[in-house]
Scaffold this motif. Structure first.
Motif, PDB file in Angstrom:
ATOM      1  N   ILE A 163      -1.344  -2.441   5.316  1.00 53.40           N
ATOM      2  CA  ILE A 163      -0.743  -3.514   4.500  1.00 53.40           C
ATOM      3  C   ILE A 163      -0.046  -2.926   3.286  1.00 53.40           C
ATOM      4  CG2 ILE A 163      -1.275  -5.505   3.027  1.00 53.40           C
ATOM      5  CD1 ILE A 163      -3.683  -5.993   5.023  1.00 53.40           C
ATOM      6  N   ASP A 164      -0.731  -2.061   2.571  1.00 57.59           N
ATOM      7  CA  ASP A 164      -0.210  -1.469   1.347  1.00 57.59           C
ATOM      8  C   ASP A 164       1.080  -0.691   1.604  1.00 57.59           C
ATOM      9  OD1 ASP A 164      -0.245  -0.826  -1.391  1.00 57.59           O
ATOM     10  OD2 ASP A 164      -1.306   1.041  -1.014  1.00 57.59           O
ATOM     11  N   ASN A 165       1.046   0.183   2.612  1.00 50.67           N
ATOM     12  CA  ASN A 165       2.203   1.031   2.881  1.00 50.67           C
ATOM     13  C   ASN A 165       3.347   0.275   3.539  1.00 50.67           C
ATOM     14  OD1 ASN A 165       1.566   4.178   2.376  1.00 50.67           O
ATOM     15  ND2 ASN A 165      -0.317   3.107   2.888  1.00 50.67           N
ATOM     16  N   SER A 166       3.033  -0.689   4.386  1.00 52.68           N
ATOM     17  CA  SER A 166       4.082  -1.514   5.001  1.00 52.68           C
ATOM     18  C   SER A 166       4.853  -2.283   3.937  1.00 52.68           C
ATOM     19  CB  SER A 166       3.467  -2.499   6.004  1.00 52.68           C
ATOM     20  OG  SER A 166       2.822  -1.823   7.044  1.00 52.68           O
ATOM     21  N   PHE A 167       4.113  -2.938   3.041  1.00 51.62           N
ATOM     22  CA  PHE A 167       4.756  -3.731   1.995  1.00 51.62           C
ATOM     23  C   PHE A 167       5.605  -2.836   1.079  1.00 51.62           C
ATOM     24  CE2 PHE A 167       1.721  -7.655   1.869  1.00 51.62           C
ATOM     25  CZ  PHE A 167       1.953  -7.854   3.223  1.00 51.62           C
ATOM     26  N   SER A 168       5.071  -1.655   0.756  1.00 53.18           N
ATOM     27  CA  SER A 168       5.814  -0.744  -0.130  1.00 53.18           C
ATOM     28  C   SER A 168       7.135  -0.311   0.507  1.00 53.18           C
ATOM     29  CB  SER A 168       4.964   0.488  -0.451  1.00 53.18           C
ATOM     30  OG  SER A 168       3.843   0.130  -1.225  1.00 53.18           O
ATOM     31  N   LEU A 169       7.099   0.033   1.788  1.00 56.33           N
ATOM     32  CA  LEU A 169       8.313   0.477   2.478  1.00 56.33           C
ATOM     33  C   LEU A 169       9.317  -0.661   2.628  1.00 56.33           C
ATOM     34  CD1 LEU A 169       6.800   2.824   5.213  1.00 56.33           C
ATOM     35  CD2 LEU A 169       8.366   3.505   3.375  1.00 56.33           C
ATOM     36  N   PHE A 224      -1.962   9.354   7.160  1.00 56.88           N
ATOM     37  CA  PHE A 224      -1.569   8.362   8.154  1.00 56.88           C
ATOM     38  C   PHE A 224      -0.067   8.107   8.021  1.00 56.88           C
ATOM     39  CE2 PHE A 224      -6.094   7.211   7.619  1.00 56.88           C
ATOM     40  CZ  PHE A 224      -6.491   7.254   8.951  1.00 56.88           C
ATOM     41  N   CYS A 225       0.509   7.557   9.074  1.00 56.69           N
ATOM     42  CA  CYS A 225       1.919   7.146   8.998  1.00 56.69           C
ATOM     43  C   CYS A 225       2.101   5.902   9.859  1.00 56.69           C
ATOM     44  CB  CYS A 225       2.846   8.269   9.468  1.00 56.69           C
ATOM     45  SG  CYS A 225       2.631   8.735  11.191  1.00 56.69           S
ATOM     46  N   LEU A 226       3.243   5.263   9.697  1.00 57.53           N
ATOM     47  CA  LEU A 226       3.521   4.028  10.414  1.00 57.53           C
ATOM     48  C   LEU A 226       4.598   4.239  11.482  1.00 57.53           C
ATOM     49  CD1 LEU A 226       3.585   1.514   7.420  1.00 57.53           C
ATOM     50  CD2 LEU A 226       1.867   1.599   9.231  1.00 57.53           C
ATOM     51  N   TYR A 227       4.359   3.612  12.627  1.00 61.68           N
ATOM     52  CA  TYR A 227       5.363   3.536  13.693  1.00 61.68           C
ATOM     53  C   TYR A 227       5.729   2.069  13.876  1.00 61.68           C
ATOM     54  CZ  TYR A 227       5.533   8.342  15.455  1.00 61.68           C
ATOM     55  OH  TYR A 227       5.785   9.682  15.613  1.00 61.68           O
ATOM     56  N   ALA A 228       6.895   1.824  14.435  1.00 64.07           N
ATOM     57  CA  ALA A 228       7.346   0.449  14.675  1.00 64.07           C
ATOM     58  C   ALA A 228       7.773   0.309  16.130  1.00 64.07           C
ATOM     59  CB  ALA A 228       8.500   0.097  13.748  1.00 64.07           C
ATOM     60  N   GLN A 229       7.340  -0.784  16.767  1.00 65.06           N
ATOM     61  CA  GLN A 229       7.765  -1.073  18.143  1.00 65.06           C
ATOM     62  C   GLN A 229       8.455  -2.429  18.160  1.00 65.06           C
ATOM     63  OE1 GLN A 229       4.680  -1.393  21.184  1.00 65.06           O
ATOM     64  NE2 GLN A 229       6.108  -0.635  22.740  1.00 65.06           N
TER      65      GLN A 229
END
Length: 581
Positions: A390-396, A335-340
């Motif tokens: 939550i985990d990956n957002s906080f880490s980044l 998975f990966c994160l995008y931001a809008q």
């Protein structure tokens, strides 16, 4: 010599007498029933105390009377089998049968027998052990292994075993059968309102009612929670529909009362015909489960019959395929994160971003959330995705503290399922502390529907995290049925106006009025408003006239890879810092 012989003979007789006495004592002391009867007519010649105790007859009532005339053998033909066997083999053991004792009780007996000769007459020495309690204990254990303790119905394991046995014979008998899965509607309301004791009592009452509806040959099972199943053998599809319609009607007419509360329930039923073309248990159960979900999606409290060319079922089957892909992606971190961006419509300099999940395909392609989120929600994987975000957002964010200082906050979506899991809240608090992120930098978005469905838990969840500084936004506001009535019970900071009202706001006066009303309610309650689906400048201008605070959509900013945004922002900060030096 004669003296010696006489003395030896006396000793032999004494030894024999002692041996007989010892044998007689042992014979009488054995707790099992030891008896000697004539072979043919079964007349008792000798019995021990164990026989008297087990058969409940006095010794005098037994000696001289026939075991047949006394009616001890429940099935006289069983005695004939025993005699044939023991006459052929001389001795047998482990012969199970049933005896009816004097008081009328029927007891399970385990017999051993051998042929003996007394005064040149063939007799039978019988050792009978009462195994009634042992058999009952075995049956209880067997019943517990195959039945649901709460309702007494067959459990999932036994239901699947019986279904599998049916599938193994279907090619030979060519019969028509059916299977259905049933899921109670609104059962959670009873549990949440009155507690699990009330919920358990409801399940017991419903199970007793359903037993009276199904056919005697049907297998009714509790599969778990509020889910039930019926296996209908030698049953046409028409007859199966009649059975399930009777179940549906009975549930609709049923009213459950508990401590002043009354509840009406519904039931969603997925029905699958079993023909000789179906021989795979896993596939059959998937079809029944999917048909049940289709019934729920169609409005609940109805029956959906599976057909091989069913388009709705094909869609559900497609969702099931996604379950495997989601699980694999979680295991392999695909998975990966995008931001809008969320843009202020006035002079504010606040910078907000909503963080969105994407899946990586086998070839590295980006798969949008619309492809897999519905499957994740339906099959209870959504809270795992929430945890990953939550985990990956906080880490980044912890990795790029300068970016975190620049922005007002980042929004993270939480599902209704996560709102009901205390472990998620503990996980959030733990990760905030580990990553040293201030609570006011995080805004959690929860949908209006999820909040209303779990109002008490949502209120507690919001209250706990707001105490740490976290913010909350109510997503898709306006899509629910009682939005304004419930809003005053939810301490949220932002209202995100549902995009279905925003996208046609230019041409539809009703949508315009809805957006205006929601914005005014938000203003009165001290909440900021965010409009979704802002596709162009014209919509943006209209929202500004109404007084909406923020806009989000392709017209103001498309989603972008979050990691790239962080790296670019970091480079900009470095350039600014170097120019200042």
């Amino acid at each position: 010599m004669n003296f010696i012989y006489k003395r030896k003979n006396i000793f032999n007789r004494k030894a024999l007498k002692l041996s007989e006495e010892k044998y007689a004592k042992a014979y009488k002391a054995v707790p099992n029933s030891l008896s000697i009867t004539t072979l043919n007519d079964g007349v008792f010649i000798e019995v021990n105390e164990g026989t008297v105790k087990i058969y409940r007859y006095d010794r005098e009532e037994l000696i001289g009377n026939s075991i047949i005339d006394l009616g001890l053998w429940v099935d006289v033909l069983e005695r004939e089998k025993l005699i044939k066997k023991v006459s052929k083999e001389g001795a047998i053991s482990d012969f199970e049968t049933k005896f009816q004792v004097k008081n009328g009780d029927v007891r399970d007996m385990l017999l051993s027998a051998e042929i003996i000769e007394i005064n040149k007459e063939l007799c039978m020495l019988i050792n009978a052990q009462d195994i009634t309690e042992r058999k009952q204990s075995d049956e209880r254990l067997s019943n517990q292994a195959s039945h649901d303790i709460l309702t007494g119905l067959v459990n999932r394991r036994e239901f699947e075993r019986r279904t599998e046995c049916l599938l193994e014979t279907i090619q030979q008998d060519k019969g028509t059968h059916a299977l259905c899965f049933m899921d109670l509607d609104q059962f959670k309301v009873v549990n949440d309102t009155c507690g699990h004791i009330a919920g358990d009592e409801l399940l017991r009452q419903l199970s007793a009612m359903l037993k009276k509806i199904v056919r005697h040959s049907d297998t009714l099972a509790r599969l778990g929670g509020d889910e039930f199943g019926i296996l209908m053998e030698q049953c046409s599809l028409d007859d199966a529909q009649r059975v399930t319609t009777s179940v549906l009607t009975a549930i609709q007419d049923y009213q459950f009362s508990w401590e002043g509360y009354s509840f009406r329930l519904g039931i969603s039923i997925g029905l699958v015909p079993i023909t000789d073309s179906k021989s795979n248990l896993t596939e059959l159960l998937k079809q029944a489960d999917a048909a049940c979900y289709v019934a729920k999606d169609a409005g609940r409290n109805r029956i959906h019959v599976h057909h091989d060319d069913d388009s709705e079922m094909a869609e559900r089957h497609g969702e099931m395929q996604w379950v495997t892909r989601i699980s694999k992606a979680l295991e392999q971190d695909l998975f990966c994160l995008y931001a809008q961006s969320i843009v202020p419509l006035y002079g504010s300099t606040d910078r907000h971003y909503e963080l969105l999940i994407r899946m990586l395909g086998d070839k590295g392609e980006i798969i949008p959330p619309g492809a897999f989120l519905s499957a994740a929600e339906r099959y209870n994987l959504i809270s795992k995705l929430d945890r990953w975000v939550i985990d990956n957002s906080f880490s980044l964010l912890a990795e790029y503290p300068a970016f975190l200082k620049q922005i007002n906050f980042c929004s993270i979506n939480l599902s209704g399922q996560s709102l009901t899991e205390p472990e998620i809240m503990k996980f959030i608090i733990s990760r905030l502390n580990e990553c040293e992120i201030e609570g006011n930098k995080i805004c959690f978005e929860i949908t209006e529907t999820a909040a209303i469905s779990n109002l008490n838990m949502a209120t507690q969840f919001i209250s706990t995290l707001k105490a740490l500084g976290c913010r909350f936004a109510l997503d898709d506001f306006g899509s629910g049925l009682s939005s304004f009535g419930y809003l005053k019970n939810l301490s949220v900071d932002y209202l995100k106006i549902d995009g279905m009202f925003v996208k046609d706001i230019i041409d539809d006066p009703i949508d315009h009025a809805m957006v205006k009303s929601i914005n005014e309610i938000g203003y009165v309650m001290g909440m900021k408003t965010i409009a979704e689906f802002v596709e162009n400048d014209e919509i943006k201008g209209m929202l500004k006239e109404i007084g909406v605070d923020f806009a989000q959509g392709y017209g103001v900013g498309k989603p972008q890879p979050f990691k790239e945004l962080l790296i670019r922002s970091n480079n900009v900060i470095k350039i600014k810092n170097s120019s200042v030096v």
